[in-house]
Design an enzyme around this catalytic site. Structure first.
Site, PDB file in Angstrom:
ATOM      1  N   PRO A  93     -54.040  50.024 -26.697  1.00  0.00           N
ATOM      2  CG  PRO A  93     -56.364  50.737 -25.889  1.00  0.00           C
ATOM      3  CD  PRO A  93     -55.600  50.491 -26.706  1.00  0.00           C
ATOM      4  CG  ASN A  94     -53.651  50.475 -21.018  1.00  0.00           C
ATOM      5  OD1 ASN A  94     -53.454  52.092 -20.100  1.00  0.00           O
ATOM      6  ND2 ASN A  94     -55.436  50.927 -21.410  1.00  0.00           N
ATOM      7  NE  ARG A 125     -47.908  50.430 -12.899  1.00  0.00           N
ATOM      8  CZ  ARG A 125     -46.740  51.103 -12.397  1.00  0.00           C
ATOM      9  NH1 ARG A 125     -46.035  49.654 -12.900  1.00  0.00           N
ATOM     10  NH2 ARG A 125     -46.742  51.497 -13.045  1.00  0.00           N
ATOM     11  CE1 TYR A 166     -53.865  42.028 -20.611  1.00  0.00           C
ATOM     12  CE2 TYR A 166     -53.399  42.927 -18.573  1.00  0.00           C
ATOM     13  CZ  TYR A 166     -54.440  42.506 -19.541  1.00  0.00           C
ATOM     14  OH  TYR A 166     -55.589  42.684 -20.062  1.00  0.00           O
ATOM     15  CG  ASN A 201     -53.294  42.707 -28.550  1.00  0.00           C
ATOM     16  OD1 ASN A 201     -54.152  42.533 -28.018  1.00  0.00           O
ATOM     17  ND2 ASN A 201     -52.701  42.056 -27.340  1.00  0.00           N
ATOM     18  CB  ALA A 245     -59.382  48.299 -23.539  1.00  0.00           C
ATOM     19  CG  HIS A 262     -63.534  44.978 -25.675  1.00  0.00           C
ATOM     20  ND1 HIS A 262     -63.521  42.887 -26.494  1.00  0.00           N
ATOM     21  CD2 HIS A 262     -62.472  44.229 -25.076  1.00  0.00           C
ATOM     22  CE1 HIS A 262     -62.335  42.487 -26.117  1.00  0.00           C
ATOM     23  NE2 HIS A 262     -61.466  43.506 -24.985  1.00  0.00           N
ATOM     24  CD  GLU A 316     -59.752  40.215 -32.513  1.00  0.00           C
ATOM     25  OE1 GLU A 316     -60.079  39.668 -33.637  1.00  0.00           O
ATOM     26  OE2 GLU A 316     -59.996  40.601 -31.838  1.00  0.00           O
ATOM     27  CG  HIS A 360     -56.861  39.341 -28.042  1.00  0.00           C
ATOM     28  ND1 HIS A 360     -56.810  41.079 -27.545  1.00  0.00           N
ATOM     29  CD2 HIS A 360     -58.278  39.175 -29.175  1.00  0.00           C
ATOM     30  CE1 HIS A 360     -57.585  41.983 -28.763  1.00  0.00           C
ATOM     31  NE2 HIS A 360     -58.766  40.479 -29.693  1.00  0.00           N
ATOM     32  NE  ARG A 383     -59.109  39.693 -18.951  1.00  0.00           N
ATOM     33  CZ  ARG A 383     -58.297  40.503 -18.606  1.00  0.00           C
ATOM     34  NH1 ARG A 383     -57.755  40.630 -20.233  1.00  0.00           N
ATOM     35  NH2 ARG A 383     -57.931  41.774 -17.880  1.00  0.00           N
TER      36      ARG A 383
HETATM   37  O1  CA2 Z   1     -55.308  39.909 -23.791  1.00  0.00           O
HETATM   38  C1  CA2 Z   1     -55.429  40.397 -24.880  1.00  0.00           C
HETATM   39  O2  CA2 Z   1     -54.242  40.678 -25.506  1.00  0.00           O
HETATM   40  C2  CA2 Z   1     -56.215  42.305 -24.133  1.00  0.00           C
HETATM   41  O3  CA2 Z   1     -56.110  42.836 -25.505  1.00  0.00           O
HETATM   42  C3  CA2 Z   1     -55.953  43.004 -23.351  1.00  0.00           C
HETATM   43  C4  CA2 Z   1     -56.146  44.470 -23.089  1.00  0.00           C
HETATM   44  C5  CA2 Z   1     -57.739  43.876 -22.500  1.00  0.00           C
HETATM   45  O4  CA2 Z   1     -58.544  45.054 -22.870  1.00  0.00           O
HETATM   46  C6  CA2 Z   1     -58.603  42.866 -23.814  1.00  0.00           C
HETATM   47  O5  CA2 Z   1     -59.982  42.472 -23.356  1.00  0.00           O
HETATM   48  C7  CA2 Z   1     -57.709  42.012 -24.237  1.00  0.00           C
HETATM   49  C8  CA2 Z   1     -55.574  45.101 -22.321  1.00  0.00           C
HETATM   50  C9  CA2 Z   1     -54.381  45.471 -22.377  1.00  0.00           C
HETATM   51  C10 CA2 Z   1     -54.099  45.371 -20.958  1.00  0.00           C
HETATM   52  O6  CA2 Z   1     -52.923  45.712 -21.085  1.00  0.00           O
HETATM   53  C11 CA2 Z   1     -51.766  45.912 -19.402  1.00  0.00           C
HETATM   54  C12 CA2 Z   1     -50.772  44.572 -19.643  1.00  0.00           C
HETATM   55  C13 CA2 Z   1     -49.589  44.748 -18.881  1.00  0.00           C
HETATM   56  C14 CA2 Z   1     -50.842  45.750 -17.282  1.00  0.00           C
HETATM   57  C15 CA2 Z   1     -51.741  46.472 -17.290  1.00  0.00           C
HETATM   58  C16 CA2 Z   1     -52.853  46.635 -18.920  1.00  0.00           C
END
Ligand code: CA2
Length: 145
Positions: A10-11, A18, A23, A74, A77, A80, A98, A100, A107
């Protein structure tokens, strides 16, 4: 030649749009292109998929069984807390990397647990796109190509 399934949770479709301070500026398409190029160096192809839905990710993991030789995931979220993804990955016979983009351990505390790590062959975090390229290299080594 083998298929590597590349899965994003997700996201991650928002990469490059964003929160670039967290990121970076690379888009999901950039990540998928980089993994495809890295895999091609070893003669492997990539099937990429992103979803914001846990069940769809479980379906994609199940679909990779018997088709793909390895998975790079990847889970976002879901990493977790999503035990259904843990269980689905446990049914996959090949290497699972895996990856990230950030280092979740640096974090918030809730990011410090990965329910995916126990069923992953290896985990790479905090290296941005390079982590994905390293994941391809590790898979190629494991597959013997
Ligand atoms: O660091 C990573 O790759 C994560 O998997 C990214 C997840 C986060 O919940 C993990 O703890 C670590 C979040 C992805 C959100 O991605 C976005 C990308 C651009 C803008 C907003 C969110």
């Amino acid at each position: 030649m083998s298929i590597i399934t590349l899965l994003h949770g997700p996201n991650l479709n928002l990469l490059g749009q964003r929160e670039p301070h967290i990121y970076g500026s690379a888009t999901l398409a950039d990540y998928e292109a980089a993994v495809t190029a890295a895999a091609a160096q070893f003669g492997h192809t990539v099937q990429a998929f992103q979803t914001n839905h846990e069940g769809a990710l479980v379906d994609a993991i199940q679909a990779a069984r018997g088709v793909a030789a390895a998975i790079i995931i990847n889970p976002g979220a879901f990493t977790h807390y999503a035990w259904a993804i843990h269980d689905a990955l446990a049914t996959f016979a090949g290497p699972i990397m895996e990856v990230h983009i950030t280092n979740p351990n640096a974090r918030e505390p809730w990011r410090h647990t990965s329910v995916v790590a126990p069923v992953a062959t290896g985990s790479i975090m905090g290296l941005g796109m390079h982590g994905y390229e390293l994941a391809v290299q590790a898979i190629a080594k494991q597959l013997g190509a």
